[in-house]
Design an enzyme around this catalytic site. Structure first.
Site, mmCIF file in Angstrom:
data_model
loop_
_atom_site.group_PDB
_atom_site.id
_atom_site.type_symbol
_atom_site.label_atom_id
_atom_site.label_comp_id
_atom_site.label_asym_id
_atom_site.label_seq_id
_atom_site.Cartn_x
_atom_site.Cartn_y
_atom_site.Cartn_z
ATOM 1 N N GLY A 103 0.810 -1.223 0.000
ATOM 2 C CA GLY A 103 0.000 0.000 0.000
ATOM 3 C C GLY A 103 0.839 1.268 0.000
ATOM 4 O O GLY A 103 0.415 2.310 -0.517
ATOM 5 N N GLU A 111 2.230 -8.798 -1.963
ATOM 6 C CA GLU A 111 0.859 -9.246 -1.677
ATOM 7 C C GLU A 111 0.607 -10.729 -1.897
ATOM 8 O O GLU A 111 -0.075 -11.365 -1.074
ATOM 9 C CB GLU A 111 -0.154 -8.413 -2.484
ATOM 10 C CG GLU A 111 -0.501 -7.071 -1.873
ATOM 11 C CD GLU A 111 0.511 -5.979 -2.131
ATOM 12 O OE1 GLU A 111 1.580 -6.280 -2.685
ATOM 13 O OE2 GLU A 111 0.236 -4.816 -1.780
HETATM 14 N N1 COA Z 1 1.478 -4.206 8.903
HETATM 15 C C1 COA Z 1 1.537 -4.245 10.240
HETATM 16 N N2 COA Z 1 2.680 -4.197 10.935
HETATM 17 C C2 COA Z 1 3.816 -4.101 10.235
HETATM 18 C C3 COA Z 1 3.841 -4.064 8.843
HETATM 19 C C4 COA Z 1 2.597 -4.106 8.165
HETATM 20 N N3 COA Z 1 2.515 -4.035 6.834
HETATM 21 N N4 COA Z 1 5.118 -3.990 8.431
HETATM 22 C C5 COA Z 1 5.874 -3.975 9.534
HETATM 23 N N5 COA Z 1 5.098 -4.045 10.631
HETATM 24 C C6 COA Z 1 5.530 -4.050 12.043
HETATM 25 C C7 COA Z 1 6.143 -5.353 12.441
HETATM 26 O O1 COA Z 1 5.139 -6.288 12.788
HETATM 27 C C8 COA Z 1 6.973 -4.929 13.625
HETATM 28 O O2 COA Z 1 6.134 -4.763 14.732
HETATM 29 P P1 COA Z 1 6.538 -5.447 16.159
HETATM 30 O O3 COA Z 1 7.809 -4.759 16.539
HETATM 31 O O4 COA Z 1 5.384 -5.102 17.044
HETATM 32 O O5 COA Z 1 6.704 -6.889 15.869
HETATM 33 C C9 COA Z 1 7.465 -3.555 13.226
HETATM 34 O O6 COA Z 1 6.577 -3.113 12.199
HETATM 35 C C10 COA Z 1 8.864 -3.543 12.661
HETATM 36 O O7 COA Z 1 8.932 -4.481 11.605
HETATM 37 P P2 COA Z 1 9.979 -5.710 11.549
HETATM 38 O O8 COA Z 1 9.395 -6.783 10.717
HETATM 39 O O9 COA Z 1 10.415 -6.074 12.914
HETATM 40 O O10 COA Z 1 11.168 -4.981 10.799
HETATM 41 P P3 COA Z 1 12.229 -5.678 9.854
HETATM 42 O O11 COA Z 1 13.258 -4.640 9.578
HETATM 43 O O12 COA Z 1 12.672 -6.962 10.410
HETATM 44 O O13 COA Z 1 11.432 -5.981 8.494
HETATM 45 C C11 COA Z 1 9.928 -5.529 6.679
HETATM 46 C C12 COA Z 1 10.905 -4.961 7.733
HETATM 47 C C13 COA Z 1 9.287 -4.356 5.966
HETATM 48 C C14 COA Z 1 10.720 -6.378 5.668
HETATM 49 C C15 COA Z 1 8.884 -6.413 7.384
HETATM 50 O O14 COA Z 1 8.340 -5.690 8.462
HETATM 51 C C16 COA Z 1 7.741 -6.817 6.473
HETATM 52 O O15 COA Z 1 7.924 -7.703 5.653
HETATM 53 N N6 COA Z 1 6.564 -6.187 6.646
HETATM 54 C C17 COA Z 1 5.386 -6.537 5.903
HETATM 55 C C18 COA Z 1 5.394 -5.906 4.553
HETATM 56 C C19 COA Z 1 4.215 -6.340 3.715
HETATM 57 O O16 COA Z 1 4.025 -7.496 3.425
HETATM 58 N N7 COA Z 1 3.410 -5.355 3.317
HETATM 59 C C20 COA Z 1 2.323 -5.559 2.415
HETATM 60 C C21 COA Z 1 1.024 -5.513 3.120
HETATM 61 S S1 COA Z 1 -0.276 -5.714 1.937
#
Ligand code: COA
Length: 266
Positions: free
Chosen positions: A111, A134
């Site tokens: 998004g 996604e």
């Molecule tokens: N929705 C909700 N929470 C999210 C999020 C999302 N799209 N992306 C990150 N967060 C949260 C994580 O759950 C984490 O929260 P926590 O500390 O309470 O566990 C916090 O943000 C930090 O993220 P984290 O995963 O620990 O950081 P990272 O550096 O290890 O990884 C990403 C970063 C972006 C690679 C990973 O967070 C990720 O893959 N996020 C999802 C992205 C995604 O699929 N988005 C598409 C949604 S349609």
């Protein structure tokens, strides 16, 4: 303006919208999307705002996509509402008669990338990375991303990046035309966004709105209809008093600089 998930301020005719949920990498939950719609609607209604800049707080992300924790709990009906709300936001940005700049740092995912794609100008810091993950979550980009990505980087590349979920770094995004510029640091990114906005503040607001409209409308038309649309929009701005004033001003400034040159030579 007071919001819970975004910070909004207006300064020097620029509306700054900062996504502000750094603990979750600025994930776009439903409330954030609603607040963004309010901020964009404010820009539409305000005479003071002439350019909008959207960025992400916290230094790690523009936005890491829709909020997965919230989405997980939604019923299909809730999902439809969420998508309608997000799609409406993106369309409001596209239809806004003022330029919108996305200043992108860190993660620009799902998004977050869809929001960036709805903006008119995208610039990034070297830390930015872009992806549509996604399918891993069992969904597709639903805020218009599966339609807009191909219009920006082409059909084949859009399929490649949406199907493989491969992450694009800032250099690759620049190569593909997804971003117009890459800046070394976030500080430089924000000052470049300001510089671009300030340049646009010198242009005719009606002409900028017309450029936006002409390019947008033409994208979804055959060439003959697109050229007709361009003529209609050209006629509108050409018939304005501002056009006569601005052209006169240009000729006056030429005359002045010629006479200054002559005086300097004499
Ligand atoms: N929705 C909700 N929470 C999210 C999020 C999302 N799209 N992306 C990150 N967060 C949260 C994580 O759950 C984490 O929260 P926590 O500390 O309470 O566990 C916090 O943000 C930090 O993220 P984290 O995963 O620990 O950081 P990272 O550096 O290890 O990884 C990403 C970063 C972006 C690679 C990973 O967070 C990720 O893959 N996020 C999802 C992205 C995604 O699929 N988005 C598409 C949604 S349609």
């Amino acid at each position: 303006m007071e919001f819970e998930n975004i910070i909004v301020s207006v300064e020097n005719n620029i509306e700054y919208i900062v996504l502000n949920r750094p603990k979750v990498l600025n994930a776009l939950n439903i409330d954030t999307v609603s607040e963004l719609r309010e901020a964009v609607e404010y820009a539409a209604a305000s005479d003071e705002v002439r350019v909008v800049i959207i960025s992400g707080a916290g230094g790690r992300a523009f936005a890491a996509g829709a909020d997965i924790a919230e989405m997980r709990e939604l019923t299909p009906e809730g999902g439809r509402e969420m998508i309608a709300n997000g799609k409406a936001l993106m369309r409001e940005i596209e239809l806004l008669d003022k330029p919108v700049i996305a200043a992108l740092n860190g993660y620009v995912i799902g998004g977050g990338l869809e929001l960036a794609l709805a903006c008119d100008i995208r610039i990034a810091s070297a830390s930015a990375s872009f992806s549509f993950p996604e399918p891993s979550l069992g969904i597709i980009p639903g805020y218009g991303g599966s339609q807009r990505l191909g219009r920006v980087i082409g059909y084949g590349m859009a399929k490649y990046y949406c199907l493989t979920e491969e992450r694009m770094d800032a250099a690759r995004a620049y190569e593909l035309g997804l971003v117009a510029k890459v800046l070394d640091t976030e500080e430089e990114l924000m000052s470049e966004a300001d510089m671009i906005a300030e340049k646009m503040l010198k242009r005719s607001p009606a002409a900028l709105a017309a450029v936006k409209e002409s390019i947008r409308e033409g994208m979804s038309m055959d060439m003959d209809s697109a050229l007709m649309a361009e003529t209609r929009i050209f006629d509108r701005v050409f018939s304005s008093e501002e056009r006569v004033v601005r052209m006169g001003r240009f000729l006056e400034s030429r005359k002045k600089s010629l006479s200054l040159q002559r005086t300097a030579r004499a």
